[in-house]
Write a protein that holds these residues in place. Structure first.
Motif, PDB file in Angstrom:
ATOM      1  N   PHE A 228       0.934  -1.289   0.010  1.00  0.00           N
ATOM      2  CA  PHE A 228      -0.176  -0.038   0.010  1.00  0.00           C
ATOM      3  C   PHE A 228       0.854   1.125  -0.101  1.00  0.00           C
ATOM      4  O   PHE A 228       0.619   2.217  -0.560  1.00  0.00           O
ATOM      5  CB  PHE A 228      -0.907   0.050   1.256  1.00  0.00           C
ATOM      6  N   LEU A 229       1.969   1.147   0.538  1.00  0.00           N
ATOM      7  CA  LEU A 229       3.170   2.312   0.691  1.00  0.00           C
ATOM      8  C   LEU A 229       3.902   2.367  -0.378  1.00  0.00           C
ATOM      9  O   LEU A 229       4.789   3.378  -0.376  1.00  0.00           O
ATOM     10  CB  LEU A 229       3.866   2.283   2.080  1.00  0.00           C
ATOM     11  N   ASN A 230       3.609   1.432  -1.189  1.00  0.00           N
ATOM     12  CA  ASN A 230       4.467   1.531  -2.793  1.00  0.00           C
ATOM     13  C   ASN A 230       5.958   1.346  -2.161  1.00  0.00           C
ATOM     14  O   ASN A 230       6.696   2.068  -2.867  1.00  0.00           O
ATOM     15  CB  ASN A 230       4.154   2.590  -3.444  1.00  0.00           C
ATOM     16  N   HIS A 231       6.267   0.458  -1.219  1.00  0.00           N
ATOM     17  CA  HIS A 231       7.781   0.324  -0.878  1.00  0.00           C
ATOM     18  C   HIS A 231       7.864  -1.317  -0.849  1.00  0.00           C
ATOM     19  O   HIS A 231       7.377  -2.078  -0.218  1.00  0.00           O
ATOM     20  CB  HIS A 231       7.991   0.965   0.408  1.00  0.00           C
ATOM     21  N   THR A 232       8.906  -1.513  -1.404  1.00  0.00           N
ATOM     22  CA  THR A 232       9.365  -3.055  -1.491  1.00  0.00           C
ATOM     23  C   THR A 232      10.515  -3.141  -0.730  1.00  0.00           C
ATOM     24  O   THR A 232      11.463  -2.329  -0.651  1.00  0.00           O
ATOM     25  CB  THR A 232       9.672  -3.643  -2.982  1.00  0.00           C
ATOM     26  N   VAL A 233      10.730  -4.359  -0.045  1.00  0.00           N
ATOM     27  CA  VAL A 233      12.008  -4.559   0.682  1.00  0.00           C
ATOM     28  C   VAL A 233      12.321  -6.160   0.338  1.00  0.00           C
ATOM     29  O   VAL A 233      11.613  -6.991  -0.486  1.00  0.00           O
ATOM     30  CB  VAL A 233      11.633  -4.801   2.237  1.00  0.00           C
ATOM     31  N   SER A 234      13.602  -6.480   0.486  1.00  0.00           N
ATOM     32  CA  SER A 234      13.952  -7.708   0.166  1.00  0.00           C
ATOM     33  C   SER A 234      13.539  -8.927   1.083  1.00  0.00           C
ATOM     34  O   SER A 234      13.019  -8.419   2.122  1.00  0.00           O
ATOM     35  CB  SER A 234      15.562  -7.779   0.206  1.00  0.00           C
ATOM     36  N   GLU A 235      13.518 -10.290   0.876  1.00  0.00           N
ATOM     37  CA  GLU A 235      13.078 -11.204   1.592  1.00  0.00           C
ATOM     38  C   GLU A 235      14.333 -11.191   2.746  1.00  0.00           C
ATOM     39  O   GLU A 235      13.706 -11.646   4.009  1.00  0.00           O
ATOM     40  CB  GLU A 235      13.308 -12.558   0.741  1.00  0.00           C
ATOM     41  N   ASP A 236      15.478 -10.911   2.510  1.00  0.00           N
ATOM     42  CA  ASP A 236      16.467 -10.869   3.821  1.00  0.00           C
ATOM     43  C   ASP A 236      16.019  -9.812   4.671  1.00  0.00           C
ATOM     44  O   ASP A 236      16.157 -10.206   5.843  1.00  0.00           O
ATOM     45  CB  ASP A 236      17.845 -10.522   3.375  1.00  0.00           C
ATOM     46  N   ASP A 237      15.596  -8.292   4.291  1.00  0.00           N
ATOM     47  CA  ASP A 237      15.193  -7.715   5.358  1.00  0.00           C
ATOM     48  C   ASP A 237      13.810  -8.031   5.786  1.00  0.00           C
ATOM     49  O   ASP A 237      13.495  -7.927   7.305  1.00  0.00           O
ATOM     50  CB  ASP A 237      14.558  -6.349   4.326  1.00  0.00           C
ATOM     51  N   MET A 238      13.102  -8.634   5.071  1.00  0.00           N
ATOM     52  CA  MET A 238      11.709  -9.121   5.764  1.00  0.00           C
ATOM     53  C   MET A 238      12.053 -10.249   6.858  1.00  0.00           C
ATOM     54  O   MET A 238      11.514 -10.316   7.909  1.00  0.00           O
ATOM     55  CB  MET A 238      10.754  -9.727   4.762  1.00  0.00           C
ATOM     56  N   ASP A 239      13.006 -11.286   6.416  1.00  0.00           N
ATOM     57  CA  ASP A 239      13.358 -12.218   7.351  1.00  0.00           C
ATOM     58  C   ASP A 239      13.831 -11.666   8.441  1.00  0.00           C
ATOM     59  O   ASP A 239      13.570 -12.138   9.764  1.00  0.00           O
ATOM     60  CB  ASP A 239      14.544 -13.146   6.738  1.00  0.00           C
ATOM     61  N   CYS A 240      14.653 -10.752   8.321  1.00  0.00           N
ATOM     62  CA  CYS A 240      15.241 -10.123   9.641  1.00  0.00           C
ATOM     63  C   CYS A 240      14.217  -9.502  10.532  1.00  0.00           C
ATOM     64  O   CYS A 240      14.471  -9.420  11.713  1.00  0.00           O
ATOM     65  CB  CYS A 240      16.236  -9.108   9.285  1.00  0.00           C
ATOM     66  N   THR A 241      13.339  -8.746  10.009  1.00  0.00           N
ATOM     67  CA  THR A 241      12.247  -8.311  10.458  1.00  0.00           C
ATOM     68  C   THR A 241      11.373  -9.017  11.428  1.00  0.00           C
ATOM     69  O   THR A 241      10.843  -8.943  12.658  1.00  0.00           O
ATOM     70  CB  THR A 241      11.161  -7.483   9.620  1.00  0.00           C
ATOM     71  N   ILE A 242      11.042 -10.390  10.926  1.00  0.00           N
ATOM     72  CA  ILE A 242      10.198 -11.276  11.683  1.00  0.00           C
ATOM     73  C   ILE A 242      11.079 -12.070  12.521  1.00  0.00           C
ATOM     74  O   ILE A 242      10.526 -12.203  13.743  1.00  0.00           O
ATOM     75  CB  ILE A 242       9.610 -12.333  10.576  1.00  0.00           C
ATOM     76  N   LEU A 243      12.334 -11.960  12.433  1.00  0.00           N
ATOM     77  CA  LEU A 243      13.144 -12.657  13.470  1.00  0.00           C
ATOM     78  C   LEU A 243      13.296 -11.842  14.539  1.00  0.00           C
ATOM     79  O   LEU A 243      13.363 -12.126  15.667  1.00  0.00           O
ATOM     80  CB  LEU A 243      14.630 -12.751  13.103  1.00  0.00           C
ATOM     81  N   ASN A 244      13.211 -10.546  14.506  1.00  0.00           N
ATOM     82  CA  ASN A 244      13.354  -9.543  15.543  1.00  0.00           C
ATOM     83  C   ASN A 244      11.884  -8.632  15.831  1.00  0.00           C
ATOM     84  O   ASN A 244      11.859  -7.529  16.301  1.00  0.00           O
ATOM     85  CB  ASN A 244      14.401  -8.369  15.114  1.00  0.00           C
ATOM     86  N   LYS A 245      10.945  -9.257  15.400  1.00  0.00           N
ATOM     87  CA  LYS A 245       9.584  -8.779  15.475  1.00  0.00           C
ATOM     88  C   LYS A 245       9.187  -8.213  16.848  1.00  0.00           C
ATOM     89  O   LYS A 245       8.393  -7.202  16.937  1.00  0.00           O
ATOM     90  CB  LYS A 245       8.460  -9.297  14.744  1.00  0.00           C
ATOM     91  N   GLU A 246       9.569  -8.946  17.961  1.00  0.00           N
ATOM     92  CA  GLU A 246       9.090  -8.732  19.302  1.00  0.00           C
ATOM     93  C   GLU A 246       9.657  -7.201  19.803  1.00  0.00           C
ATOM     94  O   GLU A 246       9.013  -6.274  20.177  1.00  0.00           O
ATOM     95  CB  GLU A 246       9.475  -9.705  20.378  1.00  0.00           C
TER      96      GLU A 246
END
Length: 295
Positions: A228-246
């Motif tokens: 929705f924000l028209n912003h893409t991230v890499s799978e590595d960035d998303m994996d890192c986010t989920i790993l540190n999501k708390e």
């Protein structure tokens, strides 16, 4: 004025000055020490700065985006946590219409920034009368039962603390109702009005997010918000986010054996919640929005 009086005034001013500094440096306004370690910086009682493990170095948008997107939610709905997830995944700072010094010093350097240099702008209010303030909005909706309780906890213990049990029974100024009951019914009215206005009065596009679904399926919901924000991230960035999501921005449920809500309160909560869910459905049909997963 005597020398003694001058001295006392000077001491008072100095103490007030240092009290303000201590307030500004206190992490998250009342956060528990277990989140930051047990060591203290010095005898003044400064707690160590919380160590947020960012997936990438935070930065402002350059050049600023031409459009500004609000991140709207009722207090206690997880706005700070979602900002944290967005910053983790994109590396772009998020702004706010407020100035929270605790957040500014601990992970959100763009507090009180409301232009296109930030990814989204936090607001807890209704859509602004100035229709050019925001071009679009992410509306984060949380069950009023949990949002109202979370905000009550914030009033007593900051962004990640929990109010003590006695706080739910306290009465001020000889009121028949407890402070907690007064808070519930007042906040419930405000919860309904805030969501009703965004869903019926905001002229721009809105991306709807249920907090409970964001918790349950963080990756899918976060990807949808980024789209929705028209912003893409890499799978590595998303994996890192989920790993540190708390992170450090989600409040832990301290009183798991304690329910402060009465039967009458639950009845009112559910009636209001259902009215807003009907507005959500109407908004989706009117704007041809893909049916979202609900809590």
């Amino acid at each position: 004025m005597s020398r003694k009086s001058v001295f006392l005034v000077a001491v008072t001013v100095v103490m007030l000055y240092f009290s303000i500094i201590l307030f500004m440096l206190s992490p998250l306004h009342g956060a528990k020490s277990s989140y930051y370690g047990n060591n203290y910086m010095n005898h003044f009682g400064y707690r160590q700065t919380p160590q947020v493990q960012w997936c990438k170095e935070l930065k402002w948008r350059s050049p600023p985006a031409p459009k500004v997107t609000a991140l709207a939610s009722f207090p206690g709905s997880g706005n700070t946590w979602l900002r944290y997830l967005l910053q983790q995944s994109t590396g772009i700072v998020t702004g706010s219409i407020y100035m929270d010094y605790g957040l500014k010093l601990h992970g959100f350097p763009a507090e009180n920034t409301t232009d296109g240099s930030v990814l989204v702008v936090k607001t807890h209010g209704a859509p602004p009368l100035d229709t050019y303030k925001f071009d679009a909005a992410v509306l984060l909706i949380r069950n009023p039962r949990d949002a109202i309780l979370a905000d009550f906890n914030r009033l007593f213990k900051g962004h990640i603390g929990t109010a003590p049990k006695y706080a739910f029974k306290r009465r001020s100024n000889n009121n028949k109702r407890s402070d907690w009951a007064t808070h519930v019914y007042q906040q419930l009215r405000e919860w309904e009005v805030m969501h009703q206005k965004w869903l019926t009065q905001f002229p721009g596009p809105i991306h709807l997010v249920f907090y409970e679904v964001l918790v349950r399926d963080t990756r899918t919901e976060l990807n949808a918000i980024l789209q929705f924000l028209n912003h893409t991230v890499s799978e590595d960035d998303m994996d890192c986010t989920i790993l540190n999501k708390e992170g450090i921005y989600r409040r832990k449920n301290k009183h798991q054996d304690f329910d402060p809500y009465t039967a009458d309160m639950y009845k009112g909560l559910e009636q209001v919640r259902q009215r807003i869910l009907r507005l959500v459905n109407e908004y989706q049909k009117k704007n041809n929005v893909t049916v979202m997963r609900k809590a």
